[in-house]
Structures are given as structure tokens and as C-alpha cells.
Design an enzyme around this catalytic site. Structure first.
Site, short mmCIF file in Angstrom:
data_model
loop_
_atom_site.label_atom_id
_atom_site.label_comp_id
_atom_site.label_asym_id
_atom_site.label_seq_id
_atom_site.Cartn_x
_atom_site.Cartn_y
_atom_site.Cartn_z
N ALA A 211 -5.66 -2.89 -3.56
CA ALA A 211 -6.29 -3.75 -3.90
C ALA A 211 -6.51 -4.55 -5.59
CB ALA A 211 -7.18 -4.01 -2.77
N ASN A 212 -7.08 -4.97 -5.55
CA ASN A 212 -8.10 -5.55 -6.96
C ASN A 212 -9.24 -6.19 -6.61
OD1 ASN A 212 -7.46 -8.70 -6.82
ND2 ASN A 212 -5.77 -8.11 -6.60
#
Ligand code: CTP
Length: 404
Positions: A211-212
Site C-alpha cells: 500500500a502507500n
């Protein structure tokens, strides 16, 4: 200013959401509105007339039988000497009084005596909202022509309970006020827009993912700002913890591939704004089972495959929207990288920002952007993400070829 000269009678009733009314007053005044606040007795347990008065810059009305207030402005005139009545937060009790025509305090009397448009922003515990009695009152109020914004899905401040009941955010309430009082200011009426927002999650196995740090705040604010200008907006959102924007069709996806599918299925549109921080890679080796640590074993190798570029696909699509906007999250050479992206992705505009950790932009509430287009570079000052969104929506409205 959109609300210049507009007078709003703001009724603050007693719920924990009352603290948001302070911000609401500020936001309404920023847009030129004159806010005349009225507080119920219960609301004064949550916030004080002193702070409400300081923010509104005038008298705060609190009592039905106040000789002073009656001399200043009679209570019937108070209800009429405005362009609209806004109740935020509107508690279950206030709504019940409104639905039944009770007038046993200043707030309910105002609402019964008012002959102006009324907008309410309900806020209560989710169980109180879903109770058949409240739902009956909601129906009655709708039939009486009362406008409503929210409540929103979310965690309740006091109990941590989840469900419908949170008051709409001040900026969303302001947008609803503008729609009621300044319906003419809708340059995107009849236009369709698609917006992507948030991160994507790329599964490694059933429990882990890549994810970010994107929070979705900027993308969601843009969807809301386009909607406020009259556009019919579809928002394709990756996993975020913020509420869906009001009046926008929100599609929830997880991966880049799902996001691409949802976006292309929504075409044609007039406008595309691709704000999502799409993961550039997904894990090529799909794992149906959780990857286990083996005693003495090496860490598992992660083989990555490139994800489809959604912005590039839209920018070169046979049904390309008239205005295509992309974002560029950079940590160096912002302008040069932004320009290259403009051409490579077939966009009309790249909104470039510096996401180096020191800027606090990713996940933060403010943004500082450069607009890179064929016309050159525009450097905007640091603004809230809502302000960036509103300006960008206006930029897009101006850029769009005239209809017909
Ligand atoms: N974008 C997209 N699909 C992807 C990757 C990016 O739609 N698979 C969009 C983003 O929504 C954004 C723009 O492309 O509008 C720029 O994203 P960014 O990550 O900054 O650019 P990249 O293409 O990934 O280039 P680089 O990683 O080389 O900076």
C-alpha cells in the site's frame, strides 16, 4: 464570494458534533455569509455562547423569553430576517420537535415560524438515527420540504460505535448551503466527471498487501468540488478511512486493476481527474494461502508485475474526456518530471506536488501544487486540500469547451 450578503440563521442544538459548528461558522463567513447563531440550552453544555459569538462576530440568541432579545429583534422577525435557516447539528430531539410542530424553546419556535428554506445536518447515535421513530420524522420533514445533509457513516466521537449518524463535514454543509442559496453558480451542470482517489492495495497473500500513504483527502475533495459546481461525479476510491463525499456516486475498489475497470466502465465523461496514488506494481505470484515462515528458511521472494497506468489509458482512450487531469507525486525535479508526465500520459494538466516527507503533504490536510499544462506552469501558494480542490474545479470549468 458566493455567499456575499447572504444571512444565515444557524441553529446549534445539543450534541457532541456542536464543536464542528464553530468551524462551520468560520467557513460560512469566509464565503461572505453573515451568520446569526442561536443556541439551544443543551448545546451550551458542549460549546459556549462566548466562542460562538466570537466566531460569528455578533449576538448569540439563546432564550425565547428574553426581554433584551425581544427588544433587539422580535422572535418572529428573527426567524424571517434571514435568507435561510440552518440547523447543524440537528439532534434527534430537534428533528422530533420539528416533525411534530412543537415550539417550546427558541430553536423550535424559530423553525416553526420560519418562512425561508431550511437545511438540517442531523447528528446522533446510529441507533437513534435508525430508530423507526426518527425515520418516521425524517420522512415527515422531507415531505415538509426540509433539506437534509447527512448523516454520514463513521465512528461516533463519544462511543466509538460505527454507523450512520455523524454530522456531515462543515465544508460539505457549506456546499449544500451554496446549492440552496446560490444555485446559479453551477458552471458544470450537465457535465459528467470521473475522479480516482486514495491508494490501491495490492495483495501479497490473503492477509498482506502493498500500500502507500495516500489518505484520499485530495481526491475526495476534488470530487466534492466538481459536484458543488454541478457536475455528476463518479468517484472511484481505493481503501480509505474518510467518508464518501455527499452527492457523489462512490465506487470502492482495492487494486489498480479493479480501479482501471471501474474507470473505463464509467466512460464517456467530460472530465477525468486521476488523483489516486495507484501502486505501480502488483505481486505477480498470487498466493491463495498465507505465506508461512519456514524454520531456517529464507524470506520469500516477491515477484512484481507492472500495473496498468489508468491515467495513460484514459488520456489515450477512444472516448477520451475533454479535460484529463493527472497528479504527479514527486520528490525531485518537479517541473521537468511533471512536463514529461503531461506528454507521456496524454493529459491536459498535471498537478504536481512535492511529496518529500518533510512537506507533510501525503496524508496531511494542506497542499502546495504547481499546475503544468501546455500553457506553462502556474505556482499556487500553500492551501488546504479543499481550497486546492475548489480552485482546480474552477480551472476545469473554465477549460471545458462550451456545450452545444
Ligand atoms: N497513475 C495511474 N495509474 C498508475 C500510476 C499512476 O492512473 N498505474 C496516475 C496517478 O493517478 C497520477 C499520475 O498517474 O495522476 C502520476 O502518478 P505518479 O505515481 O506520480 O507517476 P508514475 O506514472 O508512477 O511515474 P513515476 O513513478 O516514474 O514518477
Amino acid at each position: 464570494m458566493v455567499l456575499s450578503g447572504k444571512r444565515i440563521l444557524l441553529i446549534i442544538s445539543g450534541g457532541i458534533a456542536a464543536y464542528k459548528s464553530l468551524d462551520l461558522i468560520r467557513r460560512l463567513r469566509e464565503r461572505g455569509a453573515e451568520v446569526r447563531p442561536l443556541m439551544t440550552e443543551a448545546s451550551q453544555r458542549f460549546i459556549t455562547p462566548l466562542s460562538v459569538g466570537a466566531l460569528s462576530g455578533g449576538h448569540v440568541y439563546t432564550e425565547l423569553f428574553s426581554r433584551e432579545d425581544e427588544q433587539d429583534i422580535g422572535h418572529i422577525r428573527l426567524a424571517r430576517d434571514c435568507d435561510m435557516v440552518l440547523a447543524a447539528p440537528a439532534t434527534a430531539d430537534l428533528m422530533a420537535k420539528m416533525a411534530h410542530g412543537l415550539a417550546n424553546d427558541l430553536a423550535s419556535t424559530m423553525l416553526l415560524a420560519a418562512d425561508r428554506p431550511v437545511l438540517i445536518a442531523p447528528a446522533m447515535n446510529p441507533k437513534m438515527w435508525s430508530h423507526p421513530a426518527t425515520q418516521r420524522n425524517v420522512e415527515t420533514l422531507r415531505a415538509d420540504g426540509i433539506s437534509m445533509i447527512g448523516p454520514m457513516e463513521g465512528k461516533m466521537a463519544e462511543s466509538g460505535e460505527k454507523g450512520l449518524g455523524r454530522m456531515a463535514e462543515p465544508l460539505d454543509i457549506v456546499a449544500a448551503v451554496e446549492a440552496l442559496l446560490a444555485p446559479g453558480v453551477r458552471p458544470l451542470a450537465g457535465r459528467r466527471a470521473i475522479v480516482t482517489s486514495g491508494p490501491t492495495h495490492e495483495p501479497i497473500d490473503p492477509v498482506r498487501y502493498i500500500a502507500n500513504r495516500s489518505s484520499g483527502q485530495q481526491g475526495h475533495a476534488i470530487a466534492q468540488a466538481l459536484q458543488a459546481l454541478g457536475a455528476e461525479v463518479t468517484l472511484v476510491s481505493g481503501p480509505v478511512t474518510i467518508a464518501d463525499p455527499v452527492g457523489v456516486t462512490t465506487l470502492h475498489v482495492e487494486t489498480a486493476e479493479q480501479m482501471l475497470q471501474a474507470v473505463t466502465a464509467s466512460l464517456p465523461t467530460d472530465i477525468a481527474v486521476m488523483v489516486a496514488a495507484v501502486a505501480d506494481w502488483r505481486v505477480a505470484t498470487g498466493h491463495d494461502q498465507k505465506i508461512k515462515k519456514l524454520p531456517g528458511g529464507a524470506p520469500p521472494p516477491l515477484v512484481l508485475a507492472e500495473n496498468p497506468d489508468i491515467l495513460k489509458t484514459v488520456g489515450h482512450h477512444a472516448r477520451r474526456p475533454a479535460v484529463v487531469v493527472g497528479f504527479a507525486a514527486e520528490t525531485q525535479d518537479i517541473e521537468a518530471n511533471g512536463r514529461a508526465k503531461l506528454v507521456r500520459k496524454g493529459a491536459d494538466l498535471i498537478v504536481a506536488n512535492d511529496v518529500s516527507p518533510s512537506t507533510g503533504i501525503m496524508g496531511g490536510s494542506r497542499n502546495r501544487v504547481k499546475l503544468i499544462s501546455a500553457d506553462g506552469v502556474e505556482d499556487w501558494p500553500e492551501l488546504s486540500k479543499q481550497e486546492v480542490a475548489a480552485r482546480l474545479a474552477a480551472w476545469i470549468a473554465a477549460k471545458l469547451p462550451r456545450q452545444g
